[in-house]
Design an enzyme around this catalytic site. Structure first.
Site, PDB file in Angstrom:
ATOM      1  N   SER A 203       0.861  -1.174   0.135  1.00 30.40           N
ATOM      2  CA  SER A 203       0.143  -0.008  -0.014  1.00 30.40           C
ATOM      3  C   SER A 203       0.887   1.277  -0.118  1.00 30.40           C
ATOM      4  O   SER A 203       2.038   1.112   0.011  1.00 30.40           O
ATOM      5  CB  SER A 203      -0.902  -0.062   1.299  1.00 30.40           C
ATOM      6  OG  SER A 203      -0.189   0.242   2.279  1.00 30.40           O
ATOM      7  N   LYS A 204       0.260   2.567  -0.252  1.00 34.27           N
ATOM      8  CA  LYS A 204       0.728   3.752  -0.189  1.00 34.27           C
ATOM      9  C   LYS A 204       2.054   3.918   1.028  1.00 34.27           C
ATOM     10  O   LYS A 204       2.990   4.604   0.694  1.00 34.27           O
ATOM     11  CB  LYS A 204      -0.180   4.677  -0.004  1.00 34.27           C
ATOM     12  CG  LYS A 204      -0.804   5.055  -1.168  1.00 34.27           C
ATOM     13  CD  LYS A 204      -0.899   6.518  -1.713  1.00 34.27           C
ATOM     14  CE  LYS A 204      -1.246   6.925  -2.987  1.00 34.27           C
ATOM     15  NZ  LYS A 204      -0.265   6.286  -4.011  1.00 34.27           N
ATOM     16  N   ARG A 205       1.576   3.184   2.274  1.00 34.38           N
ATOM     17  CA  ARG A 205       2.780   3.472   3.035  1.00 34.38           C
ATOM     18  C   ARG A 205       4.153   2.795   2.983  1.00 34.38           C
ATOM     19  O   ARG A 205       5.015   3.143   3.521  1.00 34.38           O
ATOM     20  CB  ARG A 205       2.151   3.146   4.604  1.00 34.38           C
ATOM     21  CG  ARG A 205       1.830   1.920   4.865  1.00 34.38           C
ATOM     22  CD  ARG A 205       1.121   1.583   5.973  1.00 34.38           C
ATOM     23  NE  ARG A 205       0.481   0.278   5.846  1.00 34.38           N
ATOM     24  CZ  ARG A 205       1.089  -0.783   6.211  1.00 34.38           C
ATOM     25  NH1 ARG A 205       2.311  -0.668   6.590  1.00 34.38           N
ATOM     26  NH2 ARG A 205       0.553  -2.204   5.741  1.00 34.38           N
TER      27      ARG A 205
ATOM     28  N   GLY B 114       5.368   2.933   0.118  1.00 34.02           N
ATOM     29  CA  GLY B 114       6.112   3.922  -1.113  1.00 34.02           C
ATOM     30  C   GLY B 114       5.365   3.953  -2.445  1.00 34.02           C
ATOM     31  O   GLY B 114       4.095   3.739  -2.180  1.00 34.02           O
TER      32      GLY B 114
END
Ligand code: GLU
Length: 498
Positions: free
Chosen positions: A257-259, A261
Site C-alpha cells: 500500500s501507499k505507506r 512507497g
C-alpha cells in the site's frame, strides 16, 4: 478462417484508479504469455460501474501500459474483430445474453431493495444463522407475485439461479485444484436495476464472446470464479482456463500500500525508472527464469523464457531496493545511442538551452554537446531523475544548487577564499577565449593547491558544488572542460560572493 494459435488473453482493468503495481503485473503476465505463445493480447475496459469509472483513470491506465511497452493487439484505439472493447459500449450484447438466461429460467427477477436485504440479514443473524449475501427470497416468487410487483412498477435486478448441491471446481494454472461447495454460493445479481450488467456477468459474456482462452488475474478474484463458472454453465459455454496470481505484499509482508512507497506505475515513471527495468522487475514478482539464470533481462529475453508453469503460488514481496538495483543494471547496459535517446527528451523537457557561444571544444550543436556530456558521465546515474540532475547544469548559465551540498562544502571557511583564489588562478593561467582541455584545468587546480599548501581535494569539493550544485558529478576536470572556462570562473565567483 481458424486461428492456428488459440492463445487469447486479456487485461481487463476497471477505470477506477491509476494503474497500480498489482494491475500492471497482471497485465504483464498476460502480455508475456501472449507474446511468448504468439497469441493475442486484448485490452478490455470494464467500465460498467458508472459511479466509480472515470475518464482520467481510463487515460492513466492506457498511458501506463504504453509507457511500460505493453502493446495490445485488440482494444481501445486499436479495434479488433471482437469489439467494442469498452464494456459500456456492449450493453446490447449483455442484454441479449440475459434474455437467453431468462428464457431458460436460469435468471430470475429480484425485487429486494437494499433495506429488505439488510433487514433479513439482521433477522437471520439474530437467529444464529449465516448471511452469505442473499437468501434466495425472490427465487420462490410465483407468477402472480411477480406480476403484482411489476404492476406496481417495483424496480428489479436479475439474479442467476445457481445450483444448490454438489460443488464447483477448476484446475487453476497457478493454484492447482480449487473447489467450492455450491450450497455456500448464493444467487448473485447479474443485472442491476439500473439496466447495467454486474462485473460478474459482463466478464463472463466478454471472456466468451472475445474467445479468451486463459484468464490470468489476481487471486483477489478467486472467490468470483465459481460464480462465473456457473454463468458459463448456465449459458452452455466452455469456460477458459483460469490462473490466479498471488497478491503483491510490501517489504513487511503486509498487503502493498501507499505507506510502503510508490504503488502506481506513474510514480515509478516519475522516479526515473526505465520502462525496461520496470518490466523486468514486475516480471520477477511471482515468476523467475529458474536456475542460475541472470535476473536482469531485456524484454525479449523474458518473453523467451516466460512460462506459466513457473509462476509462483506464494505471495511476492515488493522490494524497492531490488527495483533500484535492476534499474541501475539496465542503465549500465545502455548503448551510447540509447543514452542519447533518453537524455534528449530530458533536456527538452527541462527547457534547457544554451547560447551557442557557451558550447566548447569544437562542439557546435547541442546534440554533440550532450553526447560529450554523456560520455563523461558514464554510469554515474542510477535513474532518469539523477540523469537529469547530472546533465542539467551544463545547459544553463545559472543553475540549481543543492542547499545541503552548499552548507557542507561552500559555506564553511576557507571554502569561499579557496574559490576566490582558484577562479583568479584559472583566469590568470588559462586563455578564456580558447577551449581548454580537462588536463589544463587539472594543472591549475593542482598548482593552486600546492601554492596554498592544501590538498587538491580541498579545492575540488567546493569547486564541484559551485559548478554542478551537487556533491557528486562526473570527473571534475572533465566537467570543467565541458562547462568551459568562462562559466567555471563565473560560477566560482558567484559561489564565493553569495
Ligand atoms: N475488472 C476487474 C478488475 O479490475 C478484472 C476482472 C478480471 O480480470 O476478471 O479487478
Amino acid at each position: 478462417m481458424s486461428n492456428p494459435n488459440p492463445v487469447r488473453v486479456r487485461f481487463a482493468p476497471s477505470p477506477t484508479g491509476f494503474l497500480h503495481v498489482g494491475g500492471a503485473r497482471t497485465a504483464l503476465f498476460n502480455w508475456l504469455y501472449a507474446r511468448s505463445q504468439g497469441g493475442t493480447f486484448v485490452l478490455r475496459i470494464e467500465d460498467t460501474d458508472q459511479e466509480r469509472s472515470t475518464e482520467e483513470s481510463y487515460a492513466a491506465i492506457l498511458r501506463g501500459m504504453e509507457w511500460i511497452g505493453m502493446d495490445w493487439d485488440e482494444g481501445p484505439h486499436k479495434g479488433g474483430d471482437f469489439g467494442p472493447y469498452l464494456q459500456s459500449e456492449r450493453l446490447d450484447i449483455y442484454r441479449k445474453h440475459l434474455a437467453t438466461l431468462a428464457e431458460g429460467g436460469d435468471a430470475y427477477k429480484c425485487f429486494c431493495t437494499q433495506d429488505d436485504l439488510e433487514a433479513r440479514e439482521e433477522e437471520i443473524k439474530e437467529e444464529g444463522g449465516q448471511w452469505e449475501g442473499y437468501d434466495g427470497f425472490c427465487r420462490h416468487l410465483d407468477a402472480t407475485e411477480i406480476a403484482a410487483k411489476e404492476a406496481e412498477g417495483t424496480p428489479f435486478a436479475w439474479r442467476l439461479r445457481t445450483p444448490d448441491e454438489g460443488s464447483t471446481f477448476w484446475y487453476d494454472i497457478v493454484l492447482d485444484k480449487l473447489e467450492f461447495q455450491n450450497e455456500l454460493l448464493v444467487d448473485r445479481v447479474i443485472f442491476k436495476a439500473d439496466g447495467f450488467p454486474t462485473y460478474q456477468f459482463a466478464v463472463v459474456v466478454d471472456d466468451h464472446d472475445m474467445g479468451i482462452s486463459h484468464v490470468l488475474r489476481g487471486d483477489d478474484h478467486v472467490s468470483n470464479t465459481p460464480f462465473q463458472l456457473m454463468i458459463f454453465a448456465a449459458m452452455g459455454w466452455k469456460p477458459p482456463k483460469f490462473g490466479h496470481m498471488p497478491m503483491i505484499l510490501g517489504p513487511d509482508k503486509k498487503r502493498l500500500s501507499k505507506r510502503h512507497g510508490a504503488t502506481s506505475i506513474e510514480e515509478f515513471q516519475n522516479q526515473g525508472i526505465l520502462p525496461a527495468a520496470m518490466t523486468n522487475y514486475l516480471a520477477l514478482l511471482g515468476w523467475s527464469p529458474g536456475g542460475n539464470a541472470d535476473e536482469v533481462m531485456t524484454r525479449e529475453a523474458i518473453i523467451k523464457k516466460f512460462s506459466l508453469k513457473k509462476v509462483n503460488s506464494s505471495p511476492a514481496a515488493f522490494d524497492y531496493d531490488k527495483l533500484a538495483h535492476i534499474n541501475s543494471e539496465h542503465i549500465k547496459r545502455l548503448s551510447a545511442d540509447d543514452r542519447l535517446d533518453l537524455a534528449k527528451p530530458i533536456v527538452a523537457k527541462g527547457g534547457w538551452s544554451l547560447d551557442n557561444d557557451w558550447l566548447i571544444n569544437g562542439v557546435d550543436n547541442h546534440e554533440d554537446y550532450l553526447v560529450r556530456i554523456l560520455g563523461t558521465l558514464g554510469n554515474r546515474f542510477s535513474n532518469l531523475v539523477t540523469l537529469a540532475e547530472q546533465i542539467g547544469f551544463f545547459f544553463t548559465e545559472e543553475h540549481f544548487v543543492d542547499q545541503d551540498a552548499w552548507n557542507e562544502n561552500v559555506a564553511p571557511e576557507p571554502a569561499r577564499a579557496i574559490l576566490v583564489a582558484l577562479s583568479a588562478s584559472i583566469e590568470k593561467n588559462l586563455d578564456m577565449d580558447v577551449a581548454q582541455p580537462a588536463s589544463a584545468f587539472e594543472e591549475v587546480v593542482r598548482t593552486t593547491a600546492e601554492g596554498m599548501g592544501v590538498k587538491a581535494g580541498e579545492l575540488i569539493h567546493p569547486a564541484r558544488v559551485a559548478l554542478t550544485g551537487q556533491t557528486r558529478s562526473a570527473g571534475i576536470f572533465e566537467v570543467m572542460e565541458l562547462v568551459g572556462a568562462r562559466r567555471v570562473v563565473a560560477r566560482m565567483k558567484n559561489a564565493a560572493n553569495s
